[in-house]
Design a protein around this motif. Sequence first.
Motif, short mmCIF file in Angstrom:
data_model
loop_
_atom_site.label_atom_id
_atom_site.label_comp_id
_atom_site.label_asym_id
_atom_site.label_seq_id
_atom_site.Cartn_x
_atom_site.Cartn_y
_atom_site.Cartn_z
N SER A 55 0.82 -1.21 0.00
CA SER A 55 0.00 0.00 0.00
C SER A 55 0.86 1.27 0.00
N GLN A 56 2.14 1.12 0.32
CA GLN A 56 3.05 2.27 0.32
C GLN A 56 3.54 2.62 -1.09
N ASN A 57 3.33 1.70 -2.05
CA ASN A 57 3.79 1.95 -3.41
C ASN A 57 2.90 2.98 -4.10
N ASP A 58 3.50 3.81 -4.95
CA ASP A 58 2.73 4.71 -5.79
C ASP A 58 2.32 3.97 -7.06
N ASN A 59 1.10 4.14 -7.46
CA ASN A 59 0.58 3.48 -8.66
C ASN A 59 0.45 4.52 -9.76
N ILE A 60 1.19 4.34 -10.85
CA ILE A 60 1.17 5.35 -11.92
C ILE A 60 -0.16 5.36 -12.67
N MET A 268 7.88 -1.81 -10.87
CA MET A 268 8.96 -1.65 -9.88
C MET A 268 10.37 -1.64 -10.50
N GLY A 269 10.45 -1.34 -11.78
CA GLY A 269 11.77 -1.27 -12.42
C GLY A 269 12.21 -2.55 -13.10
N GLY A 270 11.37 -3.54 -13.21
CA GLY A 270 11.75 -4.76 -13.90
C GLY A 270 10.86 -5.92 -13.48
N PRO A 271 10.95 -7.06 -14.18
CA PRO A 271 11.88 -7.36 -15.26
C PRO A 271 11.49 -6.67 -16.57
N LYS A 394 8.44 15.72 -3.30
CA LYS A 394 7.60 15.41 -2.13
C LYS A 394 6.34 16.27 -2.14
N LYS A 395 6.49 17.55 -2.51
CA LYS A 395 5.34 18.45 -2.58
C LYS A 395 4.40 18.03 -3.71
N LEU A 396 4.99 17.64 -4.85
CA LEU A 396 4.16 17.20 -5.98
C LEU A 396 3.38 15.93 -5.61
N ARG A 397 4.05 15.03 -4.90
CA ARG A 397 3.41 13.77 -4.52
C ARG A 397 2.19 14.03 -3.64
N LYS A 398 2.30 15.00 -2.73
CA LYS A 398 1.16 15.34 -1.87
C LYS A 398 0.01 15.91 -2.68
N ARG A 399 0.34 16.45 -3.87
CA ARG A 399 -0.68 17.02 -4.75
C ARG A 399 -1.15 16.01 -5.79
N GLY A 400 -0.74 14.73 -5.63
CA GLY A 400 -1.23 13.67 -6.51
C GLY A 400 -0.49 13.57 -7.83
#
Length: 442
Positions: A55-60, A268-271, A394-400
């Motif tokens: 749940s801590q991962n960001d989902n693009i 997550m960067g791969g494979p 970090k600021k952008l992340r808080k803004r989604g």
Amino acid sequence: MTEEDKQEMLDYVGVKSTDDFFTDIPEKIRSQKEMNLAPPVSESALIKEFQELSSQNDNIKAYPSFLGAGVYDHYIPSIVDHVISRSEFYTAYTPYQPEISQGELQAIFEFQTMICEITGMEIANSSMYDGGTALAEAALVAATQSKMKRTKILVSEGVHPEALDVLKTYASGPDLTVEQIPLFKGQTDVQALKEAIDENTAGVIVQYPNFYGSIENLREIEHVVHQYKSLFIVSSNPLALGVLAPPGEFGADIVVGDAQPFGIPSQMGGPHCGYFAAAKKLMRKVPGRLVGQTVDEDGRRGFVLTLQAREQHIRRDKATSNICSNQALNALAASVAMSVLGRKGLKQMAVQNVKNTFYLKDKLKKAGISIIDDQPVFNEFVVDLNTAVSDVNKKLRKRGIIGGYDLSAVHSNKSGQMLVCVTELRTKEEIEQFVKELEEAL
């Protein structure tokens, strides 16, 4: 397993403890400590712990992403997952027995064919682990194909820094020297290349477009490289070749890259799936597997692993490479994506990337944000924020919003610089929102 089970097995094979299994390993390099592992927990507790971590991962898919730097958020046709989820594909291993592996072999053959068409090269292998290992393998081919046993590899500073790290690791084995060629106004400095290249140069590696998004002048670089009969190696984003002239048209000897933009999630960067294409003269030096087309005794078209004398499982220490597997499932995903897009769709997708990139550039300029080395680019470019990029992100992340790549992570002299990426999936509204939130974050 109970202690009784364990003891019964030890007694059966005639040893006193599990330590006895490792006596062939010198004691001085064996760990004598207990492994630093958490105590066991129940299955339900373990599942809960993993769910909390995930749940801590960001989902693009949930947040618009402006992060690229080698891993990109592109359109993936829904049919890709349907095809690669078929059990005969996702459980398949190396098709040593062609009589029962025709589907897998044909899928790989089609991948090779499409890579050749995109890159403008004559042959391609059945894939590599990723773009970084493909690039490193290309350098080894350059060093081994010359009768003069050249040992110097020149690499543009525009090559992905992580791919450069992989290359240096590979080069340490055969004791190759890796030297970097600086950039001038965002492109490889051709004058510096002329000064660095010599008779001991096995190959010259550039990235097209380069790590910072700029389009390299391949024609000018090729002229310098081939004057010394070195191999010209180009690492290329395959989607960019939907609008850019392929490296094969500029005399590249080897073209490598990562097929991730075609049907492979960022996950997550791969494979990922590396590709390796080359001129026909290097056919017996190409690492990995080659699938060939033939006919059976009844004249029917069929597919086989070909030129296997190059391979590790046949020649062992005399093989062209120690890579003896490939990313067949991801290569299949790339093949399906390329097939669905087709020639026109691939070009349209690439053009949309260019349009979106320049739309963002225009908006950033109007907002007073400085563009570094402003010139033609694909997908991504560098902006100067004059402040810590990590704080801005970090600021952008808080803004989604997922912000760009912090270049200070790879170059100390690029503090405050962000590599921003735009793909065909970003809408004008998302681009405008990114610029607005970036202004406020600054």
